[in-house]
Design a protein around this motif. Structure first.
Motif, PDB file in Angstrom:
ATOM      1  N   ALA A 222       0.868  -1.178   0.000  1.00  0.00           N
ATOM      2  CA  ALA A 222       0.000   0.000   0.000  1.00  0.00           C
ATOM      3  C   ALA A 222       0.903   1.226   0.000  1.00  0.00           C
ATOM      4  N   ILE A 223       0.619   2.167  -0.871  1.00  0.00           N
ATOM      5  CA  ILE A 223       1.469   3.358  -0.983  1.00  0.00           C
ATOM      6  C   ILE A 223       0.693   4.592  -0.541  1.00  0.00           C
ATOM      7  N   LEU A 224       1.277   5.344   0.379  1.00  0.00           N
ATOM      8  CA  LEU A 224       0.701   6.617   0.817  1.00  0.00           C
ATOM      9  C   LEU A 224       1.707   7.709   0.498  1.00  0.00           C
ATOM     10  N   HIS A 225       1.236   8.812  -0.017  1.00  0.00           N
ATOM     11  CA  HIS A 225       2.193   9.884  -0.313  1.00  0.00           C
ATOM     12  C   HIS A 225       1.523  11.223  -0.160  1.00  0.00           C
ATOM     13  N   GLU A 226       2.319  12.240   0.162  1.00  0.00           N
ATOM     14  CA  GLU A 226       1.725  13.575   0.239  1.00  0.00           C
ATOM     15  C   GLU A 226       1.536  14.106  -1.172  1.00  0.00           C
ATOM     16  N   ASN A 227       0.513  14.956  -1.307  1.00  0.00           N
ATOM     17  CA  ASN A 227       0.156  15.497  -2.621  1.00  0.00           C
ATOM     18  C   ASN A 227       1.076  16.628  -3.016  1.00  0.00           C
TER      19      ASN A 227
ATOM     20  N   ASP B 187       3.964  14.608   9.244  1.00  0.00           N
ATOM     21  CA  ASP B 187       3.028  13.607   8.738  1.00  0.00           C
ATOM     22  C   ASP B 187       3.575  12.213   8.990  1.00  0.00           C
ATOM     23  N   ALA B 188       4.877  12.054   8.801  1.00  0.00           N
ATOM     24  CA  ALA B 188       5.505  10.755   9.023  1.00  0.00           C
ATOM     25  C   ALA B 188       5.296  10.303  10.465  1.00  0.00           C
ATOM     26  N   SER B 189       5.519  11.216  11.421  1.00  0.00           N
ATOM     27  CA  SER B 189       5.343  10.858  12.831  1.00  0.00           C
ATOM     28  C   SER B 189       3.895  10.502  13.129  1.00  0.00           C
ATOM     29  N   LEU B 190       2.969  11.322  12.613  1.00  0.00           N
ATOM     30  CA  LEU B 190       1.554  11.063  12.893  1.00  0.00           C
ATOM     31  C   LEU B 190       1.121   9.742  12.271  1.00  0.00           C
ATOM     32  N   LEU B 191       1.592   9.466  11.058  1.00  0.00           N
ATOM     33  CA  LEU B 191       1.222   8.211  10.390  1.00  0.00           C
ATOM     34  C   LEU B 191       1.673   7.012  11.212  1.00  0.00           C
TER      35      LEU B 191
ATOM     36  N   GLY C 182       9.790   6.377   2.227  1.00  0.00           N
ATOM     37  CA  GLY C 182      10.467   6.678   0.963  1.00  0.00           C
ATOM     38  C   GLY C 182      11.179   8.001   1.071  1.00  0.00           C
ATOM     39  N   ALA C 183      12.184   8.084   1.925  1.00  0.00           N
ATOM     40  CA  ALA C 183      12.936   9.319   2.191  1.00  0.00           C
ATOM     41  C   ALA C 183      12.014  10.419   2.710  1.00  0.00           C
ATOM     42  N   GLY C 184      12.496  11.636   2.741  1.00  0.00           N
ATOM     43  CA  GLY C 184      11.701  12.714   3.312  1.00  0.00           C
ATOM     44  C   GLY C 184      11.901  12.774   4.813  1.00  0.00           C
ATOM     45  N   GLY C 185      10.814  12.620   5.567  1.00  0.00           N
ATOM     46  CA  GLY C 185      10.891  12.884   6.999  1.00  0.00           C
ATOM     47  C   GLY C 185      11.323  11.724   7.871  1.00  0.00           C
ATOM     48  N   PHE C 186      11.492  10.532   7.309  1.00  0.00           N
ATOM     49  CA  PHE C 186      11.689   9.357   8.155  1.00  0.00           C
ATOM     50  C   PHE C 186      13.095   9.196   8.717  1.00  0.00           C
TER      51      PHE C 186
ATOM     52  N   ILE D 180      -4.764  16.052  10.484  1.00  0.00           N
ATOM     53  CA  ILE D 180      -4.727  15.682  11.896  1.00  0.00           C
ATOM     54  C   ILE D 180      -4.928  14.187  12.025  1.00  0.00           C
ATOM     55  N   ASP D 181      -5.828  13.652  11.214  1.00  0.00           N
ATOM     56  CA  ASP D 181      -6.321  12.312  11.448  1.00  0.00           C
ATOM     57  C   ASP D 181      -6.149  11.449  10.194  1.00  0.00           C
ATOM     58  N   TYR D 182      -5.246  10.474  10.286  1.00  0.00           N
ATOM     59  CA  TYR D 182      -5.044   9.585   9.154  1.00  0.00           C
ATOM     60  C   TYR D 182      -5.745   8.246   9.366  1.00  0.00           C
ATOM     61  N   ARG D 183      -6.547   8.157  10.454  1.00  0.00           N
ATOM     62  CA  ARG D 183      -7.155   6.872  10.779  1.00  0.00           C
ATOM     63  C   ARG D 183      -8.049   6.326   9.669  1.00  0.00           C
ATOM     64  N   PRO D 184      -8.862   7.174   9.030  1.00  0.00           N
ATOM     65  CA  PRO D 184      -9.711   6.605   7.973  1.00  0.00           C
ATOM     66  C   PRO D 184      -8.916   5.821   6.924  1.00  0.00           C
ATOM     67  N   VAL D 185      -7.838   6.405   6.433  1.00  0.00           N
ATOM     68  CA  VAL D 185      -7.089   5.711   5.378  1.00  0.00           C
ATOM     69  C   VAL D 185      -6.331   4.521   5.967  1.00  0.00           C
ATOM     70  N   LEU D 186      -5.889   4.637   7.218  1.00  0.00           N
ATOM     71  CA  LEU D 186      -5.179   3.521   7.840  1.00  0.00           C
ATOM     72  C   LEU D 186      -6.137   2.342   8.078  1.00  0.00           C
TER      73      LEU D 186
END
Lengths: 294, 401
Positions: free
Chosen positions: B171-176, B234-238, B255-259, B209-215
Motif C-alpha cells: 500500500a502506498i501513501l504519499h503527500e500530494n 506527517d511521518a510521525s503522525l502516520l 520513501g525518504a523525506g521525513g523518516f 490531523i487524522d489519518y485513521r480513515p485511510v489507515l
C-alpha cells in the motif's frame, strides 16, 4: 462494517474539537455581525501558551486550559476594546473594515509567534499521547476521547452561561437585536468586548485540547480559520447550536470523504459541503428547523 | 515644494552613489554565488540544516585560500517554501546581486520554478536537494543536479525487497506534492516490475490531523508492506496512528523525506522503532570526510545532521571546485567547468552526465536505514551496513502492547 464504524468514530471525535472552534466564531458572528478571520490564529496563540507551559514548566496540557482560556479571554477583550470597537464608532468606515482588521490581527499574531518561536514544528510529548483502547475492532484514541469529553463539558458550560446568567442573557439579547437590547439598558459595547473574549477563550480550549494530538507551528492558524468559517456557514450564521451540528457534520464528512473518496480529497469534501450549503441552505442547518416550523 | 524636490534628488543621488560604490568594492575581493533555501515556513527545518552545512563548508573553503585567492561569498536567500517567492528571490539574485552561479534548491516545487528562471537567464544552477524527475528531464541544459532524482530514491529499497522481505502486496501513501507524487509513482512502477501487487495508492494533503480513515482501509486490505512518502510531522503522525490501530504489515518503509530525521523518533516515540527508510547518505559511508563532516557539524552546532546537510556540504565544495577551474566567471565558462566536474565529496563521486531522459544528472547510490533502539543504523546494502537488518519484526512487542 468495521471500516465504516471506525470512520464514523474518527469523524465524531474530531468533530467535537471542530465544534469548539466553530462555536467561538459563531458567537462573535452572532453578536457583532462580523467574521473574525483571526480565529485560527487566536487558537495558535493558545497552543503556544500550552506548549510553553508543558515544555518548560511541565504542566499537563489539560491543566493548562486553566491558564490558556483566561489568557485568551483577556487577549480577545483587549483586541475588541482597543482595535475593533474604535472602528465600529466611526460612521464613515464600512463595517467590512472590522473584518479586514481581524485579518491584520491574525497576521500580526502569526508573525509575533514566528519571531519568538521560529518556524520550527513543536510538539508536546505526553505519556498518554499515543494511547488507544479498543472496543471490538474499533480503536479509540485516548487524547481524542478526552478532548471530546472536554468539548461537551465546555459547550454545556457555555449554554448554561448564556441561558442562566445576566451577562449571558445580555449576549443573547444583543445577538437577536442590538438596537432593542441597547434600549432595554444593555451596555452593548461591554457585551461585544465580553463576547469576543468568550469566543477567543473557546477556541483557546480547542487549541489546548489539540496539543496532545497534533503539532504546532506559526502558520497553523490559517486552515483552522477556514474550517471555523465553513462550520459557521454550515450551522447557520451566528447560531451556536448550529455550530455544534456544523462541526460534527464537517468532521464526519471529512472522515467519510477520506475513506471512501480519497485522502487527498478530504479538504475538498468540506468545501463541497460548504458550497452546497450556501446554494441550497443559505440559512445553514438551523434553516432546516425554521423551514419545518413554517 | 522646489526645496523638497531638490532635497529628494540630492538624497537619491547620494543613495545611488553609495550602492554602486558598495557593490563594486565588494565585487573586487569576492566571488558571489546565490543560494536559495527555505529558511522560514513549513520546510525551514531542512533549509536550516542545509544553510549551516553551507556555512561550515564556506568557512573551510575560505580558510584554505578561497577561489584562487578570491573569497567565496554565498548570498543565501529565503524562498519560504513557496515557488513564487523562490522565483522572485532568484530574479533578484541574478539581476541585482549579479551572482555568477546558483546553488541550493530544497523543495521540488520551488526548485522547478527556480530552475525555469535560471534556464531563461542562462544561469548555471547546481541543485542539491530538489528531486522531482522533471527538473532534469525538461531538457534544461543550465541545470545540474547533485542528488539522485526521486524516481531512484527507492533503488536500494528495491534490492532489499527482492533479497529479504519478498512481499506480495503493498500500500502506498504519499503527500500530494511534486516530490511525494513522483516518489510514489516511481515506487508503483518498481512494484509492477517486481510483480508486487499495489493494493492502494493514495495521496493526502500535508498537515492532516487524522489519518485513521485511510489507515483503517489499509488494515482491511492487509498489505505486506506500507510505503510512505511523507515529511516529518506527517511521518510521525502516520506511524503513531498505525501503532494505535495495531496495523501490522511485514514492514513500514519510508520513501525518504521525513523518516530519517532525529525529530521523527522524538515525535513518534515507540512507534518509530524498526521502521526502515530509503536514504541518500549516512555518516558511516566510506567516502573521504563523511564522518569528519558529521563530527564537525555536531561539534560546531551542537545538533544532529543528516543527508540533506551532506548534500549541501558537498554542493558547496563542488561550487568551489567549479569556480576554481572555470576560465572566467562568465556563465559559459562556469557551465563548461560544471560539465567537466569529477570530484570526490562527502556525498560520493560527483560527475554530471546524461542518462535515461536526464540531462546533467549526477549518479549517486541510495541506501536503506533502520531505526534500531532509537538510533538510525545503516542496514543495506550489506557491505556498507553498521548493523544487521532486523527482520521479521514483531510490531506489537516493539510497540509495547
Amino acid at each position: 462494517m468495521d471500516v465504516l464504524i471506525q470512520t464514523l468514530v474518527a469523524g465524531v471525535l474530531i468533530g467535537g474539537i471542530y465544534c469548539l472552534i466553530g462555536i467561538g466564531m459563531s458567537l462573535i458572528m452572532g453578536v457583532m455581525g462580523i467574521i473574525n478571520l483571526a480565529h485560527g490564529q487566536l487558537m495558535m496563540v493558545a497552543m503556544y501558551i500550552t506548549f510553553v507551559l508543558s515544555s518548560y514548566m511541565h504542566v499537563d496540557p489539560y491543566f493548562s486550559l486553566i491558564v490558556a482560556m483566561p489568557a485568551l479571554f483577556l487577549l480577545g477583550c483587549f483586541l475588541q476594546k482597543y482595535l475593533l470597537n474604535p472602528l465600529m464608532k466611526i460612521d464613515s468606515i464600512l463595517p467590512e473594515n472590522q473584518v479586514l482588521m481581524t485579518v491584520g490581527i491574525g497576521m500580526v499574531l502569526a508573525e509575533i509567534c514566528r519571531f519568538i518561536f521560529t518556524s520550527d514544528y513543536k510538539t508536546v510529548q505526553t505519556s498518554y499521547g499515543g494511547e488507544a483502547f479498543f472496543i471490538g475492532n474499533i480503536s479509540f484514541n485516548l487524547p481524542m476521547c478526552i478532548a471530546f469529553i472536554f468539548a461537551i463539558v465546555i459547550t454545556l458550560a457555555l449554554f448554561w452561561f448564556l441561558a442562566k446568567t445576566d451577562t449571558g442573557r445580555s449576549i443573547r439579547a444583543t445577538a437577536q437585536d442590538k438596537e432593542a437590547a441597547t434600549l432595554m439598558g444593555v451596555n452593548s459595547t461591554r457585551i461585544t468586548i465580553i463576547t469576543f473574549g468568550l469566543g477567543s477563550a473557546l477556541v483557546a480550549s480547542a487549541g489546548s485540547l489539540l496539543i496532545p494530538i497534533f503539532y504546532l507551528f506559526p502558520d497553523i492558524g490559517g486552515p483552522f480559520t477556514l474550517k471555523a468559517f465553513v462550520i459557521c456557514i454550515l450551522g447557520g450564521l451566528g447560531s451556536t447550536v448550529g455550530a455544534i451540528f456544523g462541526g460534527l457534520t464537517l468532521g464526519i464528512a471529512e472522515s467519510l470523504g477520506a475513506t471512501y473518496v480519497g485522502m487527498g480529497y478530504k479538504e475538498m469534501v468540506g468545501f463541497v459541503i460548504f458550497v452546497i450549503a450556501l446554494v441550497f441552505l443559505p440559512g445553514g442547518l438551523v434553516g432546516i428547523k425554521r423551514l419545518i416550523k413554517s | 515644494m522646489r526645496v523638497l524636490k531638490i532635497l529628494m534628488v540630492f538624497l537619491l543621488s547620494v543613495t545611488l552613489c553609495f550602492t554602486f560604490g558598495m557593490s563594486s568594492s565588494m565585487a573586487a575581493g569576492s566571488v558571489k554565488v546565490g543560494i536559495v533555501l527555505p529558511l522560514t515556513g513549513a520546510q525551514a527545518k531542512f533549509g536550516e540544516v542545509e544553510k549551516l552545512s553551507f556555512d561550515l563548508a564556506l568557512e573551510e573553503i575560505n580558510a584554505a585560500g578561497g577561489i584562487n585567492g578570491k573569497k567565496l561569498e554565498l548570498l543565501i536567500e529565503d524562498d519560504t517554501g513557496r515557488p513564487e517567492v523562490g522565483r522572485s528571490v532568484v530574479e533578484k539574485l541574478i539581476t541585482k546581486d549579479k551572482v555568477v552561479m546558483l546553488g541550493g534548491g530544497y523543495s521540488s516545487s520551488v526548485t522547478y520554478a527556480v530552475a525555469g528562471v535560471c534556464q531563461q537567464n542562462a544561469m548555471p544552477f547546481l541543485v542539491n536537494t530538489g528531486s522531482a524527475d522533471k527538473i532534469t528531464t525538461s531538457g534544461w541544459d543550465w541545470i545540474y543536479r547533485l542528488n539522485p532524482p526521486a524516481s531512484h530514491y527507492a533503488d536500494a529499497v528495491e534490492s532489499l525487497l527482492v533479497a529479504t522481505i519478498k512481499p506480495k502486496s503493498v500500500a502506498i501513501l504519499h503527500e500530494n506534492s511534486l516530490f511525494g507524487t513522483s516518489g510514489a509513482k516511481a515506487f508503483e512502477k518498481t512494484c509492477n516490475n517486481l510483480g508486487i501487487k499495489v493494493l492502494l495508492k493514495q495521496g493526502y494533503e500535508h498537515g492532516g490531523i487524522d489519518y485513521r480513515p485511510v489507515l483503517t482501509q489499509i488494515k482491511r486490505l492487509n498489505p505486506d508492506i506500507i510505503y510512505m512518502v511523507s515529511y516529518i510531522m506527517d511521518a510521525s503522525l502516520l506511524m503513531k496512528q498505525s501503532r494505535e490501530m495495531k496495523l501490522t504489515p511485514k514492514m513500514f518503509i519510508g520513501g525518504a523525506g521525513g523518516f530519517t530525521l532525529p525529530e521523527f523518533v522524538e515525535n513518534a516515540g515507540k512507534a518509530s522503532d524498526k521502521v526502515i527508510s530509503a536514504t541518500l547518505w549516512h555518516q558511516v559511508l566510506p567516502f573521504p570526510g563523511a564522518m569528519d563532516y558529521y563530527n564537525k557539524f555536531v561539534a560546531k552546532y551542537n545538533r544532529d545532521t543528516e543527508y540533506h546537510g551532506a548534500e549541501a556540504y558537498a554542493a558547496c565544495y563542488v561550487i568551489a571546485d567549479v569556480l576554481k577551474r572555470a576560465k572566467s566567471f562568465g556563465n559559459t565558462d562556469i557551465k563548461k567547468a560544471l560539465s567537466e566536474t569529477d570530484l570526490m565529496t562527502v556525498f560520493g563521486q560527483v560527475k554530471f552526465g546524461t542518462w535515461g531522459k536526464m540531462i546533467n544528472q549526477n549518479k549517486a547510490d541510495t541506501y536503506v536505514v533502520q531505526w534500531i533502539d532509537g538510533k538510525l543504523e545503516m542496514v543495506w546494502p550489506e557491505k556498507a551496513s553498521t548493523k544487521k537488518f532486523e527482520y521479521p519484526v514483531d510490531w506489537l512487542k516493539v510497540w509495547g502492547y
